[in-house]
Design a protein around this motif. Structure first.
Motif, mmCIF file in Angstrom:
data_model
loop_
_atom_site.group_PDB
_atom_site.id
_atom_site.type_symbol
_atom_site.label_atom_id
_atom_site.label_comp_id
_atom_site.label_asym_id
_atom_site.label_seq_id
_atom_site.Cartn_x
_atom_site.Cartn_y
_atom_site.Cartn_z
ATOM 1 N N MET A 120 30.489 28.311 20.877
ATOM 2 C CA MET A 120 30.654 29.706 21.283
ATOM 3 C C MET A 120 31.842 30.346 20.581
ATOM 4 O O MET A 120 32.915 29.744 20.490
ATOM 5 C CB MET A 120 30.869 29.774 22.800
ATOM 6 C CG MET A 120 30.878 31.172 23.368
ATOM 7 S SD MET A 120 31.237 31.167 25.146
ATOM 8 C CE MET A 120 33.014 30.868 25.126
ATOM 9 N N PRO A 121 31.676 31.574 20.075
ATOM 10 C CA PRO A 121 32.832 32.284 19.527
ATOM 11 C C PRO A 121 33.836 32.592 20.627
ATOM 12 O O PRO A 121 33.458 32.958 21.742
ATOM 13 C CB PRO A 121 32.223 33.571 18.946
ATOM 14 C CG PRO A 121 30.907 33.726 19.617
ATOM 15 C CD PRO A 121 30.433 32.354 19.965
ATOM 16 N N ILE A 122 35.103 32.404 20.314
ATOM 17 C CA ILE A 122 36.167 32.664 21.282
ATOM 18 C C ILE A 122 36.685 34.076 21.065
ATOM 19 O O ILE A 122 37.279 34.388 20.028
ATOM 20 C CB ILE A 122 37.308 31.641 21.138
ATOM 21 C CG1 ILE A 122 36.778 30.234 21.409
ATOM 22 C CG2 ILE A 122 38.453 31.984 22.074
ATOM 23 C CD1 ILE A 122 36.169 30.040 22.783
ATOM 24 N N GLU A 123 36.428 34.918 22.040
ATOM 25 C CA GLU A 123 36.824 36.319 21.960
ATOM 26 C C GLU A 123 37.840 36.600 23.059
ATOM 27 O O GLU A 123 37.548 36.444 24.241
ATOM 28 C CB GLU A 123 35.598 37.221 22.119
ATOM 29 C CG GLU A 123 35.854 38.676 21.830
ATOM 30 C CD GLU A 123 34.561 39.476 21.799
ATOM 31 O OE1 GLU A 123 34.301 40.148 20.790
ATOM 32 O OE2 GLU A 123 33.810 39.423 22.790
ATOM 33 N N MET A 124 39.029 36.986 22.646
ATOM 34 C CA MET A 124 40.102 37.262 23.597
ATOM 35 C C MET A 124 40.004 38.704 24.101
ATOM 36 O O MET A 124 39.904 39.644 23.311
ATOM 37 C CB MET A 124 41.461 37.056 22.933
ATOM 38 C CG MET A 124 41.746 35.617 22.545
ATOM 39 S SD MET A 124 42.122 34.614 23.992
ATOM 40 C CE MET A 124 42.707 33.117 23.194
ATOM 41 N N CYS A 125 40.063 38.852 25.416
ATOM 42 C CA CYS A 125 40.020 40.174 26.031
ATOM 43 C C CYS A 125 41.331 40.463 26.754
ATOM 44 O O CYS A 125 41.980 39.552 27.277
ATOM 45 C CB CYS A 125 38.855 40.263 27.013
ATOM 46 S SG CYS A 125 37.242 40.395 26.204
ATOM 47 N N VAL A 126 41.684 41.735 26.779
ATOM 48 C CA VAL A 126 42.929 42.186 27.405
ATOM 49 C C VAL A 126 42.589 42.948 28.683
ATOM 50 O O VAL A 126 41.793 43.895 28.653
ATOM 51 C CB VAL A 126 43.724 43.101 26.450
ATOM 52 C CG1 VAL A 126 45.018 43.573 27.119
ATOM 53 C CG2 VAL A 126 44.026 42.372 25.144
ATOM 54 N N PHE A 127 43.191 42.527 29.793
ATOM 55 C CA PHE A 127 42.939 43.158 31.086
ATOM 56 C C PHE A 127 44.227 43.768 31.641
ATOM 57 O O PHE A 127 45.294 43.155 31.557
ATOM 58 C CB PHE A 127 42.407 42.131 32.092
ATOM 59 C CG PHE A 127 41.054 41.589 31.736
ATOM 60 C CD1 PHE A 127 39.905 42.238 32.144
ATOM 61 C CD2 PHE A 127 40.937 40.439 30.973
ATOM 62 C CE1 PHE A 127 38.649 41.745 31.810
ATOM 63 C CE2 PHE A 127 39.690 39.938 30.635
ATOM 64 C CZ PHE A 127 38.543 40.594 31.051
ATOM 65 N N GLY A 128 44.088 44.960 32.196
ATOM 66 C CA GLY A 128 45.221 45.623 32.822
ATOM 67 C C GLY A 128 44.848 46.134 34.194
ATOM 68 O O GLY A 128 43.700 46.023 34.629
ATOM 69 N N VAL A 129 45.827 46.719 34.867
ATOM 70 C CA VAL A 129 45.546 47.284 36.188
ATOM 71 C C VAL A 129 44.950 48.682 36.065
ATOM 72 O O VAL A 129 44.382 49.208 37.019
ATOM 73 C CB VAL A 129 46.818 47.316 37.059
ATOM 74 C CG1 VAL A 129 47.285 45.904 37.371
ATOM 75 C CG2 VAL A 129 47.931 48.105 36.378
ATOM 76 N N ASP A 130 45.095 49.284 34.878
ATOM 77 C CA ASP A 130 44.466 50.579 34.623
ATOM 78 C C ASP A 130 44.224 50.709 33.126
ATOM 79 O O ASP A 130 44.513 49.790 32.352
ATOM 80 C CB ASP A 130 45.327 51.740 35.148
ATOM 81 C CG ASP A 130 46.721 51.766 34.527
ATOM 82 O OD1 ASP A 130 46.829 51.604 33.294
ATOM 83 O OD2 ASP A 130 47.703 51.938 35.273
ATOM 84 N N GLN A 131 43.692 51.835 32.701
ATOM 85 C CA GLN A 131 43.294 52.018 31.309
ATOM 86 C C GLN A 131 44.364 52.685 30.457
ATOM 87 O O GLN A 131 44.309 52.618 29.228
ATOM 88 C CB GLN A 131 42.010 52.869 31.261
ATOM 89 C CG GLN A 131 41.326 52.935 29.908
ATOM 90 C CD GLN A 131 40.803 51.597 29.453
ATOM 91 O OE1 GLN A 131 41.397 50.950 28.588
ATOM 92 N NE2 GLN A 131 39.701 51.155 30.044
ATOM 93 N N LEU A 173 48.134 39.072 37.978
ATOM 94 C CA LEU A 173 48.091 40.494 37.627
ATOM 95 C C LEU A 173 47.328 41.282 38.690
ATOM 96 O O LEU A 173 47.777 42.354 39.128
ATOM 97 C CB LEU A 173 47.430 40.670 36.258
ATOM 98 C CG LEU A 173 47.313 42.116 35.755
ATOM 99 C CD1 LEU A 173 48.695 42.716 35.515
ATOM 100 C CD2 LEU A 173 46.480 42.167 34.468
ATOM 101 N N ALA A 174 46.183 40.743 39.108
ATOM 102 C CA ALA A 174 45.365 41.431 40.112
ATOM 103 C C ALA A 174 46.109 41.572 41.440
ATOM 104 O O ALA A 174 45.898 42.540 42.182
ATOM 105 C CB ALA A 174 44.054 40.684 40.315
#
Length: 412
Positions: A120-131, A173-174
């Motif tokens: 599987m390709p490893i794709e890093m995602c960035v998560f925040g509390v808002d946009q 973070l959540a």
């Protein structure tokens, strides 16, 4: 759902009678429609989570997942429960590719059965509390932080290492445990675990060719611990076998994609015939004939007719789009002075249409459903002129949806 038997080690296992009986009962239980438990390395939202999602979509099954943390704990629990373990094996960005934690675990455990492999390709995602908040800090596992150096430097971010993992970073973070401006970085699967978080960016990893090999395995405890070099050798053998599975599946898909490309490549000649005969591009009566033949073959080969109809309609839509683009091109350049034999063209298209369904049926039976990680091969294989990237996406989405019919006996 347990993996197909053809994916297991070629050398039969020598198990005590009781173990063989338990394995047989597990197999029968699975074929009765119940998924056996799978002990999964790491936690929810991890890349292991995403890889097992991919395996589920391939096999039309849902595993009873038990996230187990470390490889050692994962293997130990799987042995205790006489079931499957699922873990990473190798990563393309690691020197030597073998995952160090797995090498260490293999000093005490050995693989006895390889059920399925996923690359599987490893794709890093960035998560925040808002946009919209300004990002100042990035929290993640130390190994993950090492893979996003360019993104960190570009945004001049400070890092917050979270040794417990990317899931823990997202959880903190959540729950508001980080200062304002902090984001969590990890697998995109974290979104399903923490829906309250906002996806800020996708694909921030340094290396676009970052792939990890995962495997569904049966393991057993070694009588004695072996050396690290011996563990590397043992793991390398498992990786070799897993890569053979991955390549066999990819090769099967490539044959299918080649047939699809060959069929679409006939559209220049079809457009040429219609231009010479002043016929419209769209021929709904002919489309109905093509669909009727495809659906009859689908029924004979135990394919779900609704999904086959959607796929063939997508093929015909792409075919018409190619013809329209040739027609537009010839308005400016003139129609080429070449003959096109309609009877021969239709025979060729019929043969290719039948071949596509035959190869597709074989692939689904032997390798499971088509899934996103095969998409790049599809895009590379489809080289027909006047076929756009949007056409390819629509066509592959339809192809991924084709399924085998349950409780059906092939008649073709």
């Amino acid at each position: 759902m347990l993996p197909c038997l053809h994916n297991h080690w070629k050398k039969p296992l020598k198990l005590p009678f009781v173990s063989r009986l338990i394995a047989l009962l597990t197999l029968l239980f699975t074929f009765a429609g119940h998924a056996a438990p799978v002990y999964v390395q790491a936690g929810p939202g991890s890349f292991n989570h995403a890889a097992l999602d991919l395996l589920e979509s391939r096999q039309n099954s849902t595993y009873q997942r038990q996230y187990s943390g470390t490889p050692e704990k994962t293997y130990a629990t799987a042995i205790k429960e006489t079931t499957w373990a699922f873990s990473a094996l190798a990563n393309s960005t690691i020197d030597g590719q073998l995952v160090p934690a797995i090498v260490n675990a293999m000093r005490n455990y050995k693989v006895t059965e390889l059920g399925a492999a996923v690359r599987m390709p490893i794709e890093m995602c960035v998560f925040g509390v808002d946009q919209t908040s300004t990002i100042t800090h990035a929290a993640s596992h130390p190994a993950a932080l090492k893979q996003i150096g360019l993104w960190l430097n570009t945004h001049q971010l400070l890092t917050i290492p979270v040794p417990k993992g990317t899931n823990e970073a997202a959880r903190l973070l959540a729950q508001g445990q980080f200062q304002q401006g902090t984001v969590a970085v990890g697998s995109c699967a974290l979104k399903s675990v923490y829906p309250e978080l906002t996806l800020r960016e996708v694909g921030v990893q340094d290396n676009a060719d970052n792939h990890t090999l995962f495997a569904l395995m049966k393991v057993e405890k070694r009588p004695e611990q072996i050396s690290e070099d011996q563990a590397r050798t043992a793991l390398a053998q498992v990786v070799k076998q897993a890569n053979i599975q991955v390549k066999t599946r990819a090769d099967s898909a490539q044959v299918l994609f080649s047939h699809i490309n060959q069929r679409l490549a006939q559209m220049q000649s079809v457009a040429l015939f219609k231009a010479h005969k002043h016929r419209p591009i769209e021929d709904l009566s002919r489309e109905a004939v093509v669909l009727s033949k495809a659906l009859e073959q689908a029924r004979q080969q135990c394919l779900d007719t609704a999904s086959v109809e959607a796929f063939f309609q997508a093929q015909m839509d792409a075919a018409k789009a190619i013809q329209y683009r040739y027609r537009a091109q010839w308005l400016a350049e003139g129609v080429p002075d070449k003959d096109a034999d309609l009877v021969q063209l239709r025979n060729t298209l019929n043969q290719l249409g039948a071949a596509i369904l035959e190869v597709l049926t074989h692939h689904l039976a032997q390798h499971g459903n088509l899934t996103p990680e095969l998409g790049p091969i599809f895009n590379t294989e489809l080289v027909t002129a006047n076929l756009t990237e949007k056409d390819k996406r629509k066509l592959y989405n339809a192809l991924q949806s084709v399924r085998r019919s349950e409780h059906c006996q092939a008649t073709g």
